[in-house]
Design a protein around this motif. Structure first.
Motif, PDB file in Angstrom:
ATOM      1  N   TYR A 152      31.532  -0.679 -22.642  1.00 49.39           N
ATOM      2  CA  TYR A 152      31.692   0.609 -21.973  1.00 49.39           C
ATOM      3  C   TYR A 152      33.161   0.882 -21.718  1.00 49.39           C
ATOM      4  CZ  TYR A 152      26.692   0.227 -21.232  1.00 49.39           C
ATOM      5  OH  TYR A 152      25.333   0.094 -21.447  1.00 49.39           O
ATOM      6  N   THR A 159      29.047   0.736 -14.003  1.00 51.25           N
ATOM      7  CA  THR A 159      28.232   0.468 -15.192  1.00 51.25           C
ATOM      8  C   THR A 159      28.448  -0.951 -15.695  1.00 51.25           C
ATOM      9  OG1 THR A 159      28.322   2.807 -15.816  1.00 51.25           O
ATOM     10  CG2 THR A 159      27.735   1.237 -17.548  1.00 51.25           C
ATOM     11  N   GLU A 202      25.215  -3.255 -16.217  1.00 44.75           N
ATOM     12  CA  GLU A 202      24.734  -3.473 -17.579  1.00 44.75           C
ATOM     13  C   GLU A 202      25.332  -4.757 -18.156  1.00 44.75           C
ATOM     14  OE1 GLU A 202      22.516  -1.617 -19.055  1.00 44.75           O
ATOM     15  OE2 GLU A 202      22.427   0.029 -17.609  1.00 44.75           O
TER      16      GLU A 202
END
Length: 272
Positions: A77, A98, A102
């Motif tokens: 990301y 995030t 994740e």
């Protein structure tokens, strides 16, 4: 929040030797009509893992969704330099959140781009530096976009130490390659290497230490020489590996084994 666990290299199937596409945008709109078929073709071609880097906050969810749907896909990301014109500082907070939530293998795709026009170099530099700091704080490697911007990227990497990573689509000099290697990076080679006129890239692919090279498609972009004008796809990676093997006069199995090991070293969360 608990640290996400490691992601195994061999996720699609127990193939020997396994192939890893270290850079593929399988979430891109170009694959919306047949994404499942593209993933299946990758499995059939012997790919074990596909690394899917995000390009902006707006597609973090799409990357996560593709990686949940297709077991061999793993996410990174980040905010790509060509998308910083629509980024906001709050996106950096969303990126950090995030990455905590994740099972990302890297911060990426991040970097600088000195080719596209018009552009805001200052804005690119701000988001690049802030994302390097996030990667440093989280102990994550980075996946770098380095188009015509290698020296300023190296300058920031020396200033803000990160846990290595991949210089994607490398197209610099041997001296610049050596500097990345000194900083713990490996270099991505893909479709551009397959063109006979790409003399500098082919010379680097042939002569750099093999432990410094990883394979990538950058699909749907940078199609190899045999797919000029067509959509690139991860199932082209075996033939790209064969091109590298020919350049280095090595068996293709040796190339695949080495480059797979190199990706796992550069992105430790891929390690078994």
């Amino acid at each position: 929040m608990e640290e996400p666990g490691p992601v195994h290299c061999l996720l699609f199937a127990e193939v020997t030797p396994p192939l890893i596409d270290s850079h593929c945008h399988l979430d891109a709109a170009e694959f919306d009509a047949d994404r499942a078929a593209v993933a299946a073709a990758a499995v059939a071609a012997g790919l074990a893992t596909i690394v899917i880097p995000a390009i902006e906050r707006a597609n973090f969810g799409a990357v996560a969704s593709v990686c949940r749907e297709f077991p061999g896909c793993v996410p990174a990301y980040g905010i790509h330099p060509m998308y910083v014109d629509r980024a906001e500082p709050a996106d950096l907070d969303a990126l950090r959140a995030t990455l905590a939530r994740e099972p990302a293998v890297a911060v990426g795709e991040i970097g600088l781009d000195r080719f596209v026009e018009p552009r805001d170099d200052g804005r690119q530099a701000f988001y690049f530096v802030e994302q390097l700091k996030i990667a440093r704080d989280l102990g994550l490697p980075v996946i770098l976009h380095v188009r015509r911007a290698i020296d300023p990227i190296l300058k920031q990497l020396r200033r803000i130490g990160v846990a290595g990573g991949i210089a994607h689509a490398f197209n610099g000099s041997r001296q610049q390659a050596d500097e990345f290697i000194k900083l713990g990076f490996v270099l991505g080679f893909g479709g551009a290497m397959t063109y006979p006129r790409a003399a500098r890239i082919r010379e680097l692919a042939a002569t750099l230490p093999l432990e410094a090279i990883v394979l990538e498609t950058d699909a749907p972009d940078i199609p190899p020489a045999w797919r000029v004008g067509a959509r690139n796809a991860p199932d082209q990676l075996p033939r790209i590996a064969a091109e590298l093997a020919a350049l280095r006069n090595l068996p293709v199995a040796d190339i695949i084994t080495a480059t797979t090991s190199n990706v796992c070293r550069a992105l430790p969360r891929l390690a078994h």
